[in-house]
Design a protein around this motif. Structure first.
Motif, PDB file in Angstrom:
ATOM      1  N   GLY A   1       0.818  -1.210   0.000  1.00 29.31           N
ATOM      2  CA  GLY A   1       0.000   0.000   0.000  1.00 29.31           C
ATOM      3  C   GLY A   1       0.850   1.258   0.000  1.00 29.31           C
ATOM      4  O   GLY A   1       0.567   2.204  -0.747  1.00 29.31           O
ATOM      5  N   ILE A   2       1.895   1.278   0.815  1.00 25.21           N
ATOM      6  CA  ILE A   2       2.765   2.455   0.848  1.00 25.21           C
ATOM      7  C   ILE A   2       3.450   2.650  -0.502  1.00 25.21           C
ATOM      8  O   ILE A   2       3.549   3.783  -1.007  1.00 25.21           O
ATOM      9  CB  ILE A   2       3.812   2.300   1.973  1.00 25.21           C
ATOM     10  CG1 ILE A   2       3.114   2.363   3.339  1.00 25.21           C
ATOM     11  CG2 ILE A   2       4.875   3.385   1.876  1.00 25.21           C
ATOM     12  CD1 ILE A   2       4.035   2.115   4.514  1.00 25.21           C
ATOM     13  N   GLY A   3       3.907   1.562  -1.115  1.00 31.54           N
ATOM     14  CA  GLY A   3       4.531   1.682  -2.435  1.00 31.54           C
ATOM     15  C   GLY A   3       3.567   2.231  -3.476  1.00 31.54           C
ATOM     16  O   GLY A   3       3.931   3.106  -4.279  1.00 31.54           O
ATOM     17  N   ALA A   4       2.325   1.732  -3.473  1.00 28.37           N
ATOM     18  CA  ALA A   4       1.328   2.230  -4.430  1.00 28.37           C
ATOM     19  C   ALA A   4       1.008   3.700  -4.167  1.00 28.37           C
ATOM     20  O   ALA A   4       0.819   4.478  -5.108  1.00 28.37           O
ATOM     21  CB  ALA A   4       0.058   1.390  -4.332  1.00 28.37           C
ATOM     22  N   GLY A   5       0.971   4.084  -2.890  1.00 26.41           N
ATOM     23  CA  GLY A   5       0.706   5.483  -2.566  1.00 26.41           C
ATOM     24  C   GLY A   5       1.804   6.397  -3.072  1.00 26.41           C
ATOM     25  O   GLY A   5       1.528   7.499  -3.558  1.00 26.41           O
ATOM     26  N   LEU A   6       3.057   5.952  -2.960  1.00 29.55           N
ATOM     27  CA  LEU A   6       4.176   6.765  -3.440  1.00 29.55           C
ATOM     28  C   LEU A   6       4.125   6.904  -4.967  1.00 29.55           C
ATOM     29  O   LEU A   6       4.387   7.977  -5.510  1.00 29.55           O
ATOM     30  CB  LEU A   6       5.500   6.141  -3.010  1.00 29.55           C
ATOM     31  CG  LEU A   6       5.758   6.104  -1.497  1.00 29.55           C
ATOM     32  CD1 LEU A   6       7.087   5.432  -1.200  1.00 29.55           C
ATOM     33  CD2 LEU A   6       5.723   7.508  -0.908  1.00 29.55           C
ATOM     34  N   VAL A   7       3.774   5.817  -5.657  1.00 27.58           N
ATOM     35  CA  VAL A   7       3.656   5.889  -7.119  1.00 27.58           C
ATOM     36  C   VAL A   7       2.529   6.844  -7.509  1.00 27.58           C
ATOM     37  O   VAL A   7       2.682   7.689  -8.403  1.00 27.58           O
ATOM     38  CB  VAL A   7       3.409   4.486  -7.705  1.00 27.58           C
ATOM     39  CG1 VAL A   7       3.082   4.571  -9.197  1.00 27.58           C
ATOM     40  CG2 VAL A   7       4.622   3.596  -7.486  1.00 27.58           C
TER      41      VAL A   7
ATOM     42  N   SER B   1      -0.411  11.132   0.572  1.00 24.11           N
ATOM     43  CA  SER B   1      -0.756  12.467   1.076  1.00 24.11           C
ATOM     44  C   SER B   1       0.351  13.021   1.958  1.00 24.11           C
ATOM     45  O   SER B   1       0.706  14.211   1.867  1.00 24.11           O
ATOM     46  CB  SER B   1      -2.070  12.398   1.861  1.00 24.11           C
ATOM     47  OG  SER B   1      -3.127  11.932   1.052  1.00 24.11           O
ATOM     48  N   LEU B   2       0.921  12.167   2.809  1.00 23.22           N
ATOM     49  CA  LEU B   2       1.982  12.619   3.719  1.00 23.22           C
ATOM     50  C   LEU B   2       3.222  13.042   2.945  1.00 23.22           C
ATOM     51  O   LEU B   2       3.812  14.099   3.235  1.00 23.22           O
ATOM     52  CB  LEU B   2       2.318  11.510   4.703  1.00 23.22           C
ATOM     53  CG  LEU B   2       3.397  11.838   5.748  1.00 23.22           C
ATOM     54  CD1 LEU B   2       2.934  12.993   6.634  1.00 23.22           C
ATOM     55  CD2 LEU B   2       3.709  10.608   6.593  1.00 23.22           C
ATOM     56  N   VAL B   3       3.626  12.262   1.959  1.00 19.52           N
ATOM     57  CA  VAL B   3       4.827  12.584   1.190  1.00 19.52           C
ATOM     58  C   VAL B   3       4.646  13.887   0.417  1.00 19.52           C
ATOM     59  O   VAL B   3       5.526  14.760   0.421  1.00 19.52           O
ATOM     60  CB  VAL B   3       5.179  11.423   0.245  1.00 19.52           C
ATOM     61  CG1 VAL B   3       6.241  11.849  -0.769  1.00 19.52           C
ATOM     62  CG2 VAL B   3       5.678  10.233   1.042  1.00 19.52           C
ATOM     63  N   LEU B   4       3.522  14.047  -0.252  1.00 19.91           N
ATOM     64  CA  LEU B   4       3.282  15.284  -0.994  1.00 19.91           C
ATOM     65  C   LEU B   4       3.224  16.491  -0.061  1.00 19.91           C
ATOM     66  O   LEU B   4       3.721  17.572  -0.393  1.00 19.91           O
ATOM     67  CB  LEU B   4       1.987  15.179  -1.798  1.00 19.91           C
ATOM     68  CG  LEU B   4       2.043  14.326  -3.062  1.00 19.91           C
ATOM     69  CD1 LEU B   4       0.649  14.176  -3.667  1.00 19.91           C
ATOM     70  CD2 LEU B   4       2.979  14.942  -4.087  1.00 19.91           C
ATOM     71  N   GLY B   5       2.612  16.310   1.106  1.00 22.42           N
ATOM     72  CA  GLY B   5       2.526  17.412   2.053  1.00 22.42           C
ATOM     73  C   GLY B   5       3.873  17.832   2.596  1.00 22.42           C
ATOM     74  O   GLY B   5       4.113  19.019   2.834  1.00 22.42           O
TER      75      GLY B   5
ATOM     76  N   ALA C   1      -4.888  18.091  -1.091  1.00 23.94           N
ATOM     77  CA  ALA C   1      -5.580  17.989  -2.372  1.00 23.94           C
ATOM     78  C   ALA C   1      -5.510  16.572  -2.914  1.00 23.94           C
ATOM     79  O   ALA C   1      -6.498  16.029  -3.429  1.00 23.94           O
ATOM     80  CB  ALA C   1      -4.979  18.979  -3.369  1.00 23.94           C
ATOM     81  N   PHE C   2      -4.342  15.948  -2.813  1.00 22.03           N
ATOM     82  CA  PHE C   2      -4.194  14.564  -3.271  1.00 22.03           C
ATOM     83  C   PHE C   2      -5.114  13.630  -2.490  1.00 22.03           C
ATOM     84  O   PHE C   2      -5.777  12.767  -3.055  1.00 22.03           O
ATOM     85  CB  PHE C   2      -2.737  14.130  -3.129  1.00 22.03           C
ATOM     86  CG  PHE C   2      -2.504  12.673  -3.391  1.00 22.03           C
ATOM     87  CD1 PHE C   2      -2.442  12.190  -4.690  1.00 22.03           C
ATOM     88  CD2 PHE C   2      -2.334  11.777  -2.337  1.00 22.03           C
ATOM     89  CE1 PHE C   2      -2.237  10.837  -4.928  1.00 22.03           C
ATOM     90  CE2 PHE C   2      -2.111  10.434  -2.572  1.00 22.03           C
ATOM     91  CZ  PHE C   2      -2.070   9.962  -3.878  1.00 22.03           C
TER      92      PHE C   2
END
Length: 349
Positions: A8-14, A60-64, A74-75
């Motif tokens: 899940g974390i990998g998919a979120g980063l992609v 969301s955390l990485v983009l923020g 927004a993501f």
């Protein structure tokens, strides 16, 4: 469980990377942005909705942290949480005397419409917490679009039409330089300006409906595409439903009626109502398309009829979707196909 979290974390980063490249504003960046929900939907359908939730949180955390807090919010509001929610509903099931019954595709289609409207209103509130500022932004956008389609003609001034003539030079002292040489032309120009302003105001009013309509169509496509990908991989736990028999329950008509009433509400309440109308219009158009597929089964020339329908939709650039929307509304109101849908897909709504 730990494997699901990692996937899940990998998919979120992609997904976050695909969303973040939008800042480059290139055609390739826009294309990559359009497929940003797919990784979250794929892990949600192929592993579990908890993996999709981890993907939403990680992206969301990485983009923020890397770009800006607004980008993370927004993501999450526009991409990640809608993808997680639809994946969760798709794999929702319950035990019954007939075995495991999955969440009805008709209700899922209704939730796609509502999710699109809620995602739009969430991004609107995040970008402009003050409704007055949001309304000014919409009006500015609408005026730009109208001006591009209907540019204002140059205005004629009193001495412009007779410039260079002897009489104009002789009478120059007696004329007002700002006076219009043709009062009728001035009146026509003022009327055209008023028409453009009215068109811009009307367009600004319906922009949320168009935005939610397009997003609902995209979400439906994303869900279908991700489910096909997961099915090909052999990880889709739900049997593939009979999509042509999809029919939304009549409660969606009540939801549409409530949305129409909300359109007259103040502030973001009215915006949400307009967005819901746009989202449900897309859902009813898709149901009309499904009903056409369903009713044409077994008929001679079905392939040619379907080809003609899709060709009309393409040539008219979506105007034919209005007819499909009305067809979908009638299909839900008359409830003729419900008995066909229940045994195949789900319990009675």
């Amino acid at each position: 469980m730990a494997q699901h979290i990692g996937i899940g974390i990998g998919a979120g980063l992609v997904s976050a990377l695909l969303f973040g490249v939008l800042l480059k504003a290139t055609p390739l960046a826009i294309l990559l942005y359009l497929v940003a929900p797919l990784p979250i939907l794929i892990v949600g359908l192929g592993w579990s909705h908890k993996a999709a939730l981890w993907a939403a949180a990680a992206g969301s955390l990485v983009l923020g942290l890397v770009i800006a807090p607004f980008m993370g919010l927004a993501f999450g509001a526009y991409i990640a949480l809608p993808a997680w929610w639809l994946a969760y509903l798709t794999l929702l099931g319950r035990e019954s005397p007939r075995g495991l019954e999955w969440y009805p595709t008709g209700r899922l289609l209704g939730w796609i419409a509502a999710t699109a409207a809620l995602a739009f209103i969430a991004i609107a509130v995040l970008s402009s917490p003050n409704h007055a500022a949001f309304d000014r932004q919409l009006r500015g956008l609408a005026q730009t679009l109208v001006q591009a389609r209907m540019p204002a003609p140059p205005r004629a001034t009193g001495d412009a039409g007779r410039a260079g003539t002897p009489s104009a030079e002789a009478d120059g002292a007696d004329q007002d330089p700002g006076a219009d040489a043709n009062p009728q032309a001035q009146a026509d120009a003022d009327q055209a300006d008023g028409t453009r302003t009215e068109m811009a105001d009307a367009l600004a009013r319906v922009v949320p409906a168009f935005a939610a309509n397009g997003l609902a169509l995209l979400l439906a496509f994303y869900l279908w595409a991700s489910a096909r990908i997961v099915k090909i991989s052999g990880r889709l736990p739900r049997p593939w439903p009979d999509l042509p028999s999809t029919a939304m329950p009549r409660i969606t008509l009540a939801a549409l009626g409530a949305a129409l009433l909300m359109c007259f509400g103040p502030g973001y309440v009215g915006v949400l109502g307009i967005a819901l109308v746009g989202g449900f219009s897309a859902a009813f158009a898709l149901q009309g398309l499904a009903a056409f597929h369903d009713r044409s089964r077994g008929r001679p020339g079905r392939t040619l009829m379907l080809f003609g329908l899709y060709l009309i939709v393409f040539v008219t650039q979506g105007i034919a979707l209005v007819a499909l929307t009305l067809f979908g509304l009638a299909d839900t109101a008359l409830d003729r196909r419900r008995s066909q849908d229940r045994p195949k897909n789900s319990p009675a709504p």
